[in-house]
Design a protein around this motif. Sequence first.
Motif, short mmCIF file in Angstrom:
data_model
loop_
_atom_site.label_atom_id
_atom_site.label_comp_id
_atom_site.label_asym_id
_atom_site.label_seq_id
_atom_site.Cartn_x
_atom_site.Cartn_y
_atom_site.Cartn_z
N PRO A 1 -7.75 2.17 -2.77
CA PRO A 1 -6.82 1.88 -3.86
C PRO A 1 -7.21 2.65 -5.13
O PRO A 1 -8.38 2.68 -5.49
N ALA B 1 0.86 -1.18 0.00
CA ALA B 1 0.00 0.00 0.00
C ALA B 1 0.90 1.24 0.00
O ALA B 1 1.65 1.47 0.95
N CYS C 1 -2.62 4.28 -3.24
CA CYS C 1 -3.88 4.40 -2.50
C CYS C 1 -4.10 5.85 -2.09
O CYS C 1 -3.15 6.56 -1.74
N ALA D 1 -3.80 -4.68 -0.63
CA ALA D 1 -3.05 -3.50 -0.20
C ALA D 1 -3.85 -2.71 0.84
O ALA D 1 -3.31 -2.33 1.88
N ALA D 2 -5.13 -2.47 0.56
CA ALA D 2 -5.98 -1.72 1.49
C ALA D 2 -6.14 -2.47 2.81
O ALA D 2 -6.08 -1.87 3.90
#
Length: 161
Positions: A74, A17, A103, A60-61
């Motif tokens: 994202p 992220a 993000c 990632a989030a």
Amino acid sequence: MSSFPDPVKRPVLGALAVVCHPQGGQDHVILVQRKKPPNAGWWGFPGGHVELGETASEAAARELLEETGVIATPRKILTHVDVMLRDDAGAVQRQYLLVAVLCDYVSGTPHPDDDALQASWVPVSDLALTGMSSSSTPARLLIDQVAEVALLAQAEQQLAE
């Protein structure tokens, strides 16, 4: 008998992220100091394994929230980072393909959680100038390509403004 290779011998997919957000007139990124190997004690972007059925952006989030308590949306895949961990003889022991996801910051203050020792906003200029620290920030051992990815994120952020 399965026709698939041993999963230990295959690359592992991970997501990073990359949150770039202006603060006090400077672009900052969130970095975490890793608690666990590989790279224990080193600083890098929040991230981890992509779970089955999860996209890299979703991972990632999720990892950002788990490691820092920060919520972000994202926006796009920024780049990828290849990581190969080698033994003393140079043979690859583990391989990771990390998808760096840009993000957009939503809310929260970075605090370490999960597998992070520390989490903080770091000025991109500090990373770009020294690769490790400046007079205004403590010395940090950076995982490979952190400064380069932070500069990519900063360029994308400036395009969006």
